[in-house]
Design a protein around this motif. Structure first.
Motif, PDB file in Angstrom:
ATOM      1  N   GLY A  83       0.774  -1.231   0.000  1.00 56.28           N
ATOM      2  CA  GLY A  83       0.000   0.000   0.000  1.00 56.28           C
ATOM      3  C   GLY A  83       0.801   1.273   0.000  1.00 56.28           C
ATOM      4  O   GLY A  83       0.217   2.365  -0.112  1.00 56.28           O
ATOM      5  N   CYS A  84       2.116   1.208   0.115  1.00 52.98           N
ATOM      6  CA  CYS A  84       2.895   2.444   0.242  1.00 52.98           C
ATOM      7  C   CYS A  84       4.193   2.402  -0.553  1.00 52.98           C
ATOM      8  O   CYS A  84       5.182   3.027  -0.169  1.00 52.98           O
ATOM      9  CB  CYS A  84       3.200   2.728   1.715  1.00 52.98           C
ATOM     10  SG  CYS A  84       4.083   1.412   2.570  1.00 52.98           S
ATOM     11  N   ARG A  85       4.222   1.659  -1.651  1.00 53.18           N
ATOM     12  CA  ARG A  85       5.415   1.598  -2.486  1.00 53.18           C
ATOM     13  C   ARG A  85       5.482   2.797  -3.421  1.00 53.18           C
ATOM     14  O   ARG A  85       4.468   3.266  -3.915  1.00 53.18           O
ATOM     15  CB  ARG A  85       5.405   0.317  -3.332  1.00 53.18           C
ATOM     16  CG  ARG A  85       5.553  -0.948  -2.525  1.00 53.18           C
ATOM     17  CD  ARG A  85       5.450  -2.167  -3.431  1.00 53.18           C
ATOM     18  NE  ARG A  85       5.373  -3.386  -2.637  1.00 53.18           N
ATOM     19  CZ  ARG A  85       4.716  -4.472  -3.002  1.00 53.18           C
ATOM     20  NH1 ARG A  85       4.047  -4.490  -4.153  1.00 53.18           N
ATOM     21  NH2 ARG A  85       4.705  -5.529  -2.223  1.00 53.18           N
ATOM     22  N   TYR A  86       6.693   3.272  -3.656  1.00 53.62           N
ATOM     23  CA  TYR A  86       6.884   4.311  -4.666  1.00 53.62           C
ATOM     24  C   TYR A  86       6.664   3.725  -6.058  1.00 53.62           C
ATOM     25  O   TYR A  86       6.129   4.384  -6.943  1.00 53.62           O
ATOM     26  CB  TYR A  86       8.292   4.904  -4.551  1.00 53.62           C
ATOM     27  CG  TYR A  86       8.509   5.674  -3.274  1.00 53.62           C
ATOM     28  CD1 TYR A  86       8.023   6.970  -3.141  1.00 53.62           C
ATOM     29  CD2 TYR A  86       9.191   5.116  -2.194  1.00 53.62           C
ATOM     30  CE1 TYR A  86       8.212   7.702  -1.972  1.00 53.62           C
ATOM     31  CE2 TYR A  86       9.381   5.829  -1.019  1.00 53.62           C
ATOM     32  CZ  TYR A  86       8.897   7.116  -0.920  1.00 53.62           C
ATOM     33  OH  TYR A  86       9.082   7.822   0.244  1.00 53.62           O
ATOM     34  N   ASP A  87       7.122   2.492  -6.254  1.00 57.49           N
ATOM     35  CA  ASP A  87       6.885   1.748  -7.487  1.00 57.49           C
ATOM     36  C   ASP A  87       6.007   0.558  -7.119  1.00 57.49           C
ATOM     37  O   ASP A  87       6.441  -0.357  -6.415  1.00 57.49           O
ATOM     38  CB  ASP A  87       8.206   1.278  -8.090  1.00 57.49           C
ATOM     39  CG  ASP A  87       8.039   0.525  -9.401  1.00 57.49           C
ATOM     40  OD1 ASP A  87       6.897   0.120  -9.714  1.00 57.49           O
ATOM     41  OD2 ASP A  87       9.045   0.320 -10.103  1.00 57.49           O
ATOM     42  N   ALA A  88       4.770   0.561  -7.595  1.00 54.50           N
ATOM     43  CA  ALA A  88       3.811  -0.465  -7.188  1.00 54.50           C
ATOM     44  C   ALA A  88       4.273  -1.866  -7.522  1.00 54.50           C
ATOM     45  O   ALA A  88       3.875  -2.836  -6.858  1.00 54.50           O
ATOM     46  CB  ALA A  88       2.456  -0.195  -7.854  1.00 54.50           C
ATOM     47  N   GLN A  89       5.132  -2.030  -8.533  1.00 55.33           N
ATOM     48  CA  GLN A  89       5.577  -3.353  -8.958  1.00 55.33           C
ATOM     49  C   GLN A  89       6.814  -3.840  -8.220  1.00 55.33           C
ATOM     50  O   GLN A  89       7.162  -5.019  -8.313  1.00 55.33           O
ATOM     51  CB  GLN A  89       5.868  -3.348 -10.470  1.00 55.33           C
ATOM     52  CG  GLN A  89       4.640  -3.130 -11.340  1.00 55.33           C
ATOM     53  CD  GLN A  89       4.986  -3.213 -12.811  1.00 55.33           C
ATOM     54  OE1 GLN A  89       6.101  -2.912 -13.223  1.00 55.33           O
ATOM     55  NE2 GLN A  89       4.020  -3.647 -13.609  1.00 55.33           N
ATOM     56  N   TYR A  90       7.503  -2.928  -7.499  1.00 53.31           N
ATOM     57  CA  TYR A  90       8.808  -3.297  -6.945  1.00 53.31           C
ATOM     58  C   TYR A  90       8.647  -4.018  -5.609  1.00 53.31           C
ATOM     59  O   TYR A  90       8.579  -3.409  -4.547  1.00 53.31           O
ATOM     60  CB  TYR A  90       9.692  -2.063  -6.775  1.00 53.31           C
ATOM     61  CG  TYR A  90      11.164  -2.409  -6.595  1.00 53.31           C
ATOM     62  CD1 TYR A  90      11.933  -2.812  -7.670  1.00 53.31           C
ATOM     63  CD2 TYR A  90      11.773  -2.327  -5.342  1.00 53.31           C
ATOM     64  CE1 TYR A  90      13.272  -3.123  -7.527  1.00 53.31           C
ATOM     65  CE2 TYR A  90      13.117  -2.630  -5.189  1.00 53.31           C
ATOM     66  CZ  TYR A  90      13.860  -3.035  -6.277  1.00 53.31           C
ATOM     67  OH  TYR A  90      15.195  -3.360  -6.130  1.00 53.31           O
ATOM     68  N   ASP A  91       8.567  -5.345  -5.681  1.00 54.10           N
ATOM     69  CA  ASP A  91       8.591  -6.161  -4.480  1.00 54.10           C
ATOM     70  C   ASP A  91       9.775  -7.110  -4.576  1.00 54.10           C
ATOM     71  O   ASP A  91      10.567  -7.051  -5.532  1.00 54.10           O
ATOM     72  CB  ASP A  91       7.278  -6.920  -4.297  1.00 54.10           C
ATOM     73  CG  ASP A  91       6.950  -7.831  -5.475  1.00 54.10           C
ATOM     74  OD1 ASP A  91       7.819  -8.007  -6.370  1.00 54.10           O
ATOM     75  OD2 ASP A  91       5.838  -8.368  -5.524  1.00 54.10           O
ATOM     76  N   LEU A  92       9.940  -7.998  -3.599  1.00 55.31           N
ATOM     77  CA  LEU A  92      11.100  -8.873  -3.571  1.00 55.31           C
ATOM     78  C   LEU A  92      11.166  -9.760  -4.806  1.00 55.31           C
ATOM     79  O   LEU A  92      12.220  -9.916  -5.432  1.00 55.31           O
ATOM     80  CB  LEU A  92      11.087  -9.709  -2.284  1.00 55.31           C
ATOM     81  CG  LEU A  92      12.362 -10.494  -1.963  1.00 55.31           C
ATOM     82  CD1 LEU A  92      12.557 -10.598  -0.463  1.00 55.31           C
ATOM     83  CD2 LEU A  92      12.345 -11.884  -2.572  1.00 55.31           C
ATOM     84  N   ALA A  93      10.034 -10.337  -5.192  1.00 55.48           N
ATOM     85  CA  ALA A  93      10.015 -11.232  -6.349  1.00 55.48           C
ATOM     86  C   ALA A  93      10.381 -10.486  -7.626  1.00 55.48           C
ATOM     87  O   ALA A  93      11.167 -10.985  -8.451  1.00 55.48           O
ATOM     88  CB  ALA A  93       8.636 -11.873  -6.479  1.00 55.48           C
TER      89      ALA A  93
ATOM     90  N   ALA B  43      12.146  -7.674  -7.879  1.00 56.12           N
ATOM     91  CA  ALA B  43      13.548  -7.265  -7.829  1.00 56.12           C
ATOM     92  C   ALA B  43      14.465  -8.409  -8.231  1.00 56.12           C
ATOM     93  O   ALA B  43      15.401  -8.232  -9.019  1.00 56.12           O
ATOM     94  CB  ALA B  43      13.894  -6.769  -6.425  1.00 56.12           C
ATOM     95  N   LEU B  44      14.214  -9.607  -7.693  1.00 53.31           N
ATOM     96  CA  LEU B  44      15.062 -10.751  -8.013  1.00 53.31           C
ATOM     97  C   LEU B  44      14.876 -11.216  -9.450  1.00 53.31           C
ATOM     98  O   LEU B  44      15.818 -11.681 -10.101  1.00 53.31           O
ATOM     99  CB  LEU B  44      14.781 -11.901  -7.041  1.00 53.31           C
ATOM    100  CG  LEU B  44      15.192 -11.640  -5.582  1.00 53.31           C
ATOM    101  CD1 LEU B  44      14.841 -12.844  -4.723  1.00 53.31           C
ATOM    102  CD2 LEU B  44      16.680 -11.327  -5.481  1.00 53.31           C
ATOM    103  N   ALA B  45      13.668 -11.078  -9.977  1.00 54.92           N
ATOM    104  CA  ALA B  45      13.406 -11.516 -11.347  1.00 54.92           C
ATOM    105  C   ALA B  45      14.082 -10.615 -12.365  1.00 54.92           C
ATOM    106  O   ALA B  45      14.463 -11.066 -13.455  1.00 54.92           O
ATOM    107  CB  ALA B  45      11.905 -11.557 -11.593  1.00 54.92           C
ATOM    108  N   THR B  46      14.228  -9.350 -12.061  1.00 51.52           N
ATOM    109  CA  THR B  46      14.802  -8.395 -13.003  1.00 51.52           C
ATOM    110  C   THR B  46      16.260  -8.062 -12.696  1.00 51.52           C
ATOM    111  O   THR B  46      16.893  -7.319 -13.452  1.00 51.52           O
ATOM    112  CB  THR B  46      13.980  -7.096 -12.997  1.00 51.52           C
ATOM    113  OG1 THR B  46      13.898  -6.587 -11.651  1.00 51.52           O
ATOM    114  CG2 THR B  46      12.571  -7.346 -13.519  1.00 51.52           C
ATOM    115  N   LEU B  47      16.811  -8.575 -11.624  1.00 50.34           N
ATOM    116  CA  LEU B  47      18.188  -8.305 -11.232  1.00 50.34           C
ATOM    117  C   LEU B  47      19.172  -8.863 -12.260  1.00 50.34           C
ATOM    118  O   LEU B  47      19.085 -10.042 -12.624  1.00 50.34           O
ATOM    119  CB  LEU B  47      18.466  -8.931  -9.854  1.00 50.34           C
ATOM    120  CG  LEU B  47      19.895  -8.822  -9.323  1.00 50.34           C
ATOM    121  CD1 LEU B  47      20.198  -7.369  -8.954  1.00 50.34           C
ATOM    122  CD2 LEU B  47      20.087  -9.729  -8.097  1.00 50.34           C
TER     123      LEU B  47
END
Length: 506
Positions: free
Chosen positions: A447-457, A459-463
């Motif tokens: 509910g409070c992300r600057y980027d709604a898509q940026y979660d742990l999964a 981040a690791l998928a696009t790293l």
């Protein structure tokens, strides 16, 4: 029979120099325990000091970082770390600088009150917990040090008579505070201008006399006009947000306990209101004018100036502190004055006790996460992900930048470094574009992300995994740890885990 003035009465215990010094030293207590005071940004500062100190001798740091020293209005603790870090150590010298900052700020506040009133009012220690207001808690080290210099400078200004001597003294004073932090220099100029305006009004003099009096403070403007004299980017954004400014007022003493912190702030605001309304307190006009000017600046300032976030919030605690320091009781009864002095000292003691306990607990939680450093090889490239509460949450473990301790202890590369002109640091990692600077390491609830898509999964998928050797997940419950077959766990604690990316050499 002439009426006895406050100056004619014997010096009470709460107005002596010994009391002033002892009360100021009390502010060192919360900082004396933890090896690293648990301030939000402190790990980023320690990383920068380490890079600057070791880059020429390190086999690793020069691969990723470059330093470029220039005269900057954001260099206070950086210079202290550069001068004394090789002798004392980066972490100890930073801690000592913070202790000195707290004690000097508190002592400067009391000296300001004494200079304005002629004698230290019994209420003055009520202002001292504002030393640890939100700017200090966030770990704005250079700014906090500049404020620690501002308050003794205000006291000195009040002591010195207008003329050549004061002008000569305040040319270097202004320069030193500007080098420490530009915003501190701005705060000093605003306060002294307001003091001179009040003085001119008292004397029936024209307002422009205040401008003339403050001219010795403008010397740093010449540096700002030089091509290399500071930031080339003067970014201003995040204009007036009424709800956020109201939150800053309520949270002026925000630490770890919302009820206690809000109640403490309410008490201080109530004291100021009593003074404004003339209810048992009067306000010294010069400090009252200065407090009003700084509070007005808080109301009109944007949230971001020259890359510095929360610019408006930074001045608020000191507007309130000046208002408290302006107070003096109207009663002359010794019993009433003594009770006020005891109440002020008790308030300060209670704030310091609660803060000391809270910081000790937070530092213990941070040490649990830092155990991962023992499993990070020297010179590794570490991708850090830290789970944080929403920024509206009152309590925080202050892990935002803790991953940068791998730079300090392991000379590693870590994402999450600051990218701002005043940092005197640049990063060269084209293979890790988008996963380098501050923000790439933080994970917020949905509910409070600057980027709604940026979660742990995500981040690791696009790293870009070839750009990193390790993944360090910080302050995250076990149920949320990644279940990625491409990662090999090499360490774990209760709320932290370290993985190796096996297809890259270490």
């Amino acid at each position: 029979m002439p009426i006895a003035t406050d100056q004619d009465r014997p010096m009470p215990w709460w107005a002596t120099r010994r009391y002033l010094a002892l009360v100021s030293v009390l502010l060192a207590i919360p900082l004396s325990g933890p090896a690293i005071p648990p301030l939000t940004d402190i790990f980023g500062h320690l990383a920068r000091y380490t890079i600057v100190a070791r880059i020429d001798a390190s086999a690793y740091l020069h691969q990723w970082f470059a330093t470029h020293g220039h005269l900057s209005g954001n260099s206070g603790v950086d210079l202290i770390a550069a001068w004394f870090g090789p002798i004392v150590g980066i972490i100890p010298v930073t801690k000592l600088a913070l202790i000195a900052t707290a004690v000097l700020t508190g002592g400067g506040m009391l000296l300001t009150a004494r200079a304005a009133h002629g004698r230290l009012p019994p209420t003055a220690p009520f202002a001292l917990p504002l030393t640890f207001g939100m700017p200090f808690q966030y770990g704005f080290l250079n700014y906090s040090l500049s404020v620690a210099l501002v308050f003794p400078a205000i006291a000195l200004w009040l002591r010195l008579r207008r003329g050549a001597v004061r002008a000569a003294v305040f040319i270097p004073v202004g320069l030193v505070i500007w080098v420490t932090h530009l915003a501190g220099w701005g705060l000093l100029g605003l306060v002294l201008f307001a003091i001179e305006l009040a003085t001119a009004r008292r004397d029936g003099a024209p307002w422009w006399r205040a401008v003339i009096a403050c001219l010795p403070l403008v010397a740093p403007v010449a540096i700002l006009l030089l091509p290399s004299g500071g930031s080339s980017t003067i970014g201003v954004s995040h204009w007036f947000d009424g709800s956020l400014k109201l939150f800053f007022i309520v949270a002026v003493l925000r630490d770890q306990n919302a009820v206690f912190d809000i109640a403490s702030a309410a008490l201080l605001v109530a004291l100021v209101m009593f003074g404004i309304r003339g209810m048992d307190f009067r306000m010294e006009p010069r400090l009252a004018c200065a407090a009003a000017a700084v509070f007005a600046a808080f109301l009109v300032m944007p949230g971001m100036i020259m890359g510095s976030a929360l610019a408006d919030m930074r001045v608020l605690p000191y507007a309130l502190a000046l208002a408290i320091l302006a107070l003096s009781p109207t009663s002359t009864a010794q019993r009433d004055l003594t009770l006020l002095a005891i109440a002020a000292l008790a308030f300060l003691g209670l704030r310091l006790a609660v803060q000391t306990i809270g910081w000790s607990r937070t530092a213990a939680l941070q040490r649990e996460q830092l155990a991962a450093l023992d499993h990070i090889p020297q010179g590794s490239r570490v991708f850090v992900l830290v789970t944080l509460p929403c920024e509206t949450a009152w309590r925080s473990h202050r892990m935002d930048h803790i991953g940068l301790m791998a730079i300090v202890r392991r000379e590693a590369f870590v994402n999450g470094v600051w990218d701002m002109p005043s940092s005197q640091l640049t990063v060269h990692r084209p293979d890790a574009t988008g996963f380098v600077y501050a923000g790439s390491q933080t994970l917020f609830p949905a509910g409070c992300r600057y980027d709604a898509q940026y979660d742990l999964a995500h981040a690791l998928a696009t790293l870009p995994r070839a750009a990193f050797d390790l993944v360090w997940v910080v302050d995250t419950p076990r149920t949320a740890w990644p279940k990625d077959r491409g990662l090999r766990r090499i360490w774990s604690g209760d709320r932290g885990v370290l993985y190796r990316i096996p297809h890259t050499p270490i």
